[in-house]
Design a protein around this motif. Structure first.
Motif, PDB file in Angstrom:
ATOM      1  N   VAL A   1       0.746  -1.205   0.047  1.00 39.09           N
ATOM      2  CA  VAL A   1       0.137  -0.079   0.011  1.00 39.09           C
ATOM      3  C   VAL A   1       0.829   1.314  -0.001  1.00 39.09           C
ATOM      4  CG1 VAL A   1      -1.600   1.245   1.224  1.00 39.09           C
ATOM      5  CG2 VAL A   1      -1.921  -1.400   1.003  1.00 39.09           C
ATOM      6  N   CYS A   2       1.946   1.107   0.808  1.00 39.18           N
ATOM      7  CA  CYS A   2       2.637   2.504   0.957  1.00 39.18           C
ATOM      8  C   CYS A   2       3.540   2.586  -0.398  1.00 39.18           C
ATOM      9  CB  CYS A   2       3.784   2.286   1.894  1.00 39.18           C
ATOM     10  SG  CYS A   2       3.049   2.095   3.701  1.00 39.18           S
ATOM     11  N   ARG A   3       3.741   1.624  -1.079  1.00 36.35           N
ATOM     12  CA  ARG A   3       4.686   1.694  -2.326  1.00 36.35           C
ATOM     13  C   ARG A   3       3.727   2.330  -3.472  1.00 36.35           C
ATOM     14  NH1 ARG A   3       6.258  -3.006  -2.659  1.00 36.35           N
ATOM     15  NH2 ARG A   3       4.912  -4.014  -3.859  1.00 36.35           N
ATOM     16  N   GLU A   4       2.516   1.779  -3.503  1.00 38.20           N
ATOM     17  CA  GLU A   4       1.665   2.061  -4.426  1.00 38.20           C
ATOM     18  C   GLU A   4       1.178   3.691  -4.202  1.00 38.20           C
ATOM     19  OE1 GLU A   4      -2.633   0.685  -6.426  1.00 38.20           O
ATOM     20  OE2 GLU A   4      -1.767  -0.506  -4.592  1.00 38.20           O
ATOM     21  N   TYR A   5       0.867   4.210  -2.869  1.00 38.86           N
ATOM     22  CA  TYR A   5       0.385   5.306  -2.609  1.00 38.86           C
ATOM     23  C   TYR A   5       1.436   6.489  -2.088  1.00 38.86           C
ATOM     24  CZ  TYR A   5      -3.800   2.948  -3.805  1.00 38.86           C
ATOM     25  OH  TYR A   5      -4.811   2.183  -4.559  1.00 38.86           O
ATOM     26  N   GLY A   6       2.660   6.205  -2.137  1.00 37.94           N
ATOM     27  CA  GLY A   6       3.700   7.217  -1.394  1.00 37.94           C
ATOM     28  C   GLY A   6       3.510   7.616   0.181  1.00 37.94           C
TER      29      GLY A   6
ATOM     30  N   TYR B   1      -9.651  -2.981   3.002  1.00 38.41           N
ATOM     31  CA  TYR B   1      -9.572  -2.113   4.243  1.00 38.41           C
ATOM     32  C   TYR B   1      -8.329  -1.520   4.525  1.00 38.41           C
ATOM     33  CZ  TYR B   1     -13.501  -4.591   5.730  1.00 38.41           C
ATOM     34  OH  TYR B   1     -15.104  -5.129   5.833  1.00 38.41           O
ATOM     35  N   PHE B   2      -7.141  -2.255   4.324  1.00 44.61           N
ATOM     36  CA  PHE B   2      -5.886  -1.392   4.653  1.00 44.61           C
ATOM     37  C   PHE B   2      -5.537  -0.269   3.509  1.00 44.61           C
ATOM     38  CE2 PHE B   2      -2.320  -3.771   7.178  1.00 44.61           C
ATOM     39  CZ  PHE B   2      -3.113  -3.672   8.093  1.00 44.61           C
ATOM     40  N   ARG B   3      -5.874  -0.384   2.371  1.00 41.50           N
ATOM     41  CA  ARG B   3      -5.626   0.813   1.502  1.00 41.50           C
ATOM     42  C   ARG B   3      -6.710   1.757   1.894  1.00 41.50           C
ATOM     43  NH1 ARG B   3      -8.491   0.572  -4.225  1.00 41.50           N
ATOM     44  NH2 ARG B   3     -10.005   0.823  -2.873  1.00 41.50           N
ATOM     45  N   ASP B   4      -7.828   1.530   1.940  1.00 42.56           N
ATOM     46  CA  ASP B   4      -8.893   2.669   2.191  1.00 42.56           C
ATOM     47  C   ASP B   4      -8.743   3.347   3.573  1.00 42.56           C
ATOM     48  OD1 ASP B   4     -10.221   1.870  -0.119  1.00 42.56           O
ATOM     49  OD2 ASP B   4     -11.661   0.621   0.889  1.00 42.56           O
ATOM     50  N   LEU B   5      -8.263   2.481   4.595  1.00 44.29           N
ATOM     51  CA  LEU B   5      -7.658   2.988   5.860  1.00 44.29           C
ATOM     52  C   LEU B   5      -6.864   4.132   5.713  1.00 44.29           C
ATOM     53  CD1 LEU B   5      -8.120   2.967   8.856  1.00 44.29           C
ATOM     54  CD2 LEU B   5      -6.658   1.175   8.966  1.00 44.29           C
ATOM     55  N   PHE B   6      -5.947   3.961   5.110  1.00 44.21           N
ATOM     56  CA  PHE B   6      -4.378   4.632   5.091  1.00 44.21           C
ATOM     57  C   PHE B   6      -4.644   5.909   4.237  1.00 44.21           C
ATOM     58  CE2 PHE B   6      -2.552   0.515   6.106  1.00 44.21           C
ATOM     59  CZ  PHE B   6      -2.724   0.540   7.476  1.00 44.21           C
ATOM     60  N   LEU B   7      -5.574   5.775   3.301  1.00 44.03           N
ATOM     61  CA  LEU B   7      -5.682   6.971   2.433  1.00 44.03           C
ATOM     62  C   LEU B   7      -6.821   7.884   2.859  1.00 44.03           C
ATOM     63  CD1 LEU B   7      -5.780   5.158  -0.896  1.00 44.03           C
ATOM     64  CD2 LEU B   7      -3.640   6.451   0.027  1.00 44.03           C
ATOM     65  N   CYS B   8      -7.734   7.628   3.973  1.00 40.28           N
ATOM     66  CA  CYS B   8      -8.620   8.557   4.561  1.00 40.28           C
ATOM     67  C   CYS B   8      -8.066   9.746   5.284  1.00 40.28           C
ATOM     68  CB  CYS B   8      -9.617   7.664   5.281  1.00 40.28           C
ATOM     69  SG  CYS B   8      -9.044   6.958   6.753  1.00 40.28           S
TER      70      CYS B   8
END
Length: 302
Positions: free
Chosen positions: A175-180, A295-302
């Motif tokens: 997730v971190c690699r994909e969304y910086g 869930y992880f992706r949505d959580l850290f991008l909110c």
């Protein structure tokens, strides 16, 4: 179901979803034996073990062993491995035929050359000399390899926790690699303050979070703790209480900090009530099945 939909559910509904999707195991094939560690521990005394092969099949084995240890005392350093013991300094109880008890110590890391007879007596009394005389028929290096594989089974409980940490970290890394986003494993409150200038109140000064994730665009931080319980026990109740309190601690800050608990295992069926209490206080409690969702992706991008 999206994360937003999940968050809107009552704690009892979220708990029900969690319990219904608990995994049967987190044991990967690597869980069973750490062969790298087995090889490393065996190599420590490979020279000594090869020399001790000399004793295999000897008839007058006590005298042979005493003579060998007298000439090469450092061979005794390999004895704990041969009797499946991790300790190198042994405290020993001796009971004679009249049931009189006495105590003595032998240090196998630093051999006391004045006690070679005591060392040899100990080796005999453990049954090791009889094994070398009557049963051993192959290299002691191979034998210790098997012993080390057996001893390594004691580390499986720790490997279960490490497996969970690795699974969570791999998901976080993607997730971190994909969304910086930025993350750090085993992050302390001081590290987080120095790197991201976010204050994290903690219940223990030495507390290190399994993973910390930072979103530089929103200046938000998520702190993840993870564990796995394949069996029940009183510890589950204590852990649920500990993480409920930890959740309150980390959120008591003017900065934007959220606590995430990733846990799993059939053991939670034996601790339903304390887990239900935790769900009433912690917004984000996930299991391995939930990591497969977004869930992880949505959580850290909110």
């Amino acid at each position: 179901m999206t994360l937003e939909e999940y968050k809107k559910l009552a704690p009892t509904e979220r708990l029900s979803i969690f319990m219904e999707s608990l995994s049967m195991t987190n044991r990967t094939p690597e869980y069973y034996v750490n062969w790298t560690k087995v090889a490393r521990e065996t190599r420590k005394y490979e020279v000594e073990l090869n020399t001790l092969n000399y004793l295999i099949g000897k008839q007058n084995i006590f005298d042979e062993a005493f003579a060998l240890f007298s000439k090469q005392p450092d061979l005794l350093c390999a004895i704990p491995s041969l009797i499946a013991c991790r300790d190198t300094k042994l405290d020993i109880l001796s009971v004679d035929e009249q049931d009189n008890m006495s105590f003595y110590s032998l240090n196998f890391a630093r051999i006391d050359k004045s006690k070679i007879l005591e060392y040899t007596n100990f080796v005999q009394q453990t049954g090791l000399l009889n094994f070398l005389k009557e049963k051993a028929n192959r290299s002691l290096v191979d034998y210790v390899y098997g012993v080390e594989a057996g001893l390594d089974s004691n580390a499986r409980k720790n490997r279960s926790g490490t497996t969970m940490e690795n699974i969570v970290e791999r998901n976080v890394e993607k997730v971190c690699r994909e969304y910086g986003l930025e993350y750090m494993a085993q992050a302390s409150a001081s590290y987080i303050k120095n790197r991201w200038d976010i204050t994290v109140p903690v219940d223990k000064s030495e507390r290190r979070f399994d993973v910390a994730i930072y979103n530089p665009n929103t200046n938000r931080l998520w702190l993840i703790e993870t564990n796995y319980y394949g069996g029940g026990g009183s510890k589950l109740k204590a852990v649920a209480g500990e993480f409920t309190e930890l959740n309150a601690f980390v959120r008591d800050t003017p900065d934007s900090v959220e606590f995430v608990w990733v846990t799993d295992g059939q053991g939670w069926h034996t601790a339903h009530r304390p887990l239900a209490e935790a769900f009433g206080h912690i917004d984000y409690v996930f299991n391995l099945e939930m990591l497969r969702t977004e869930y992880f992706r949505d959580l850290f991008l909110c």
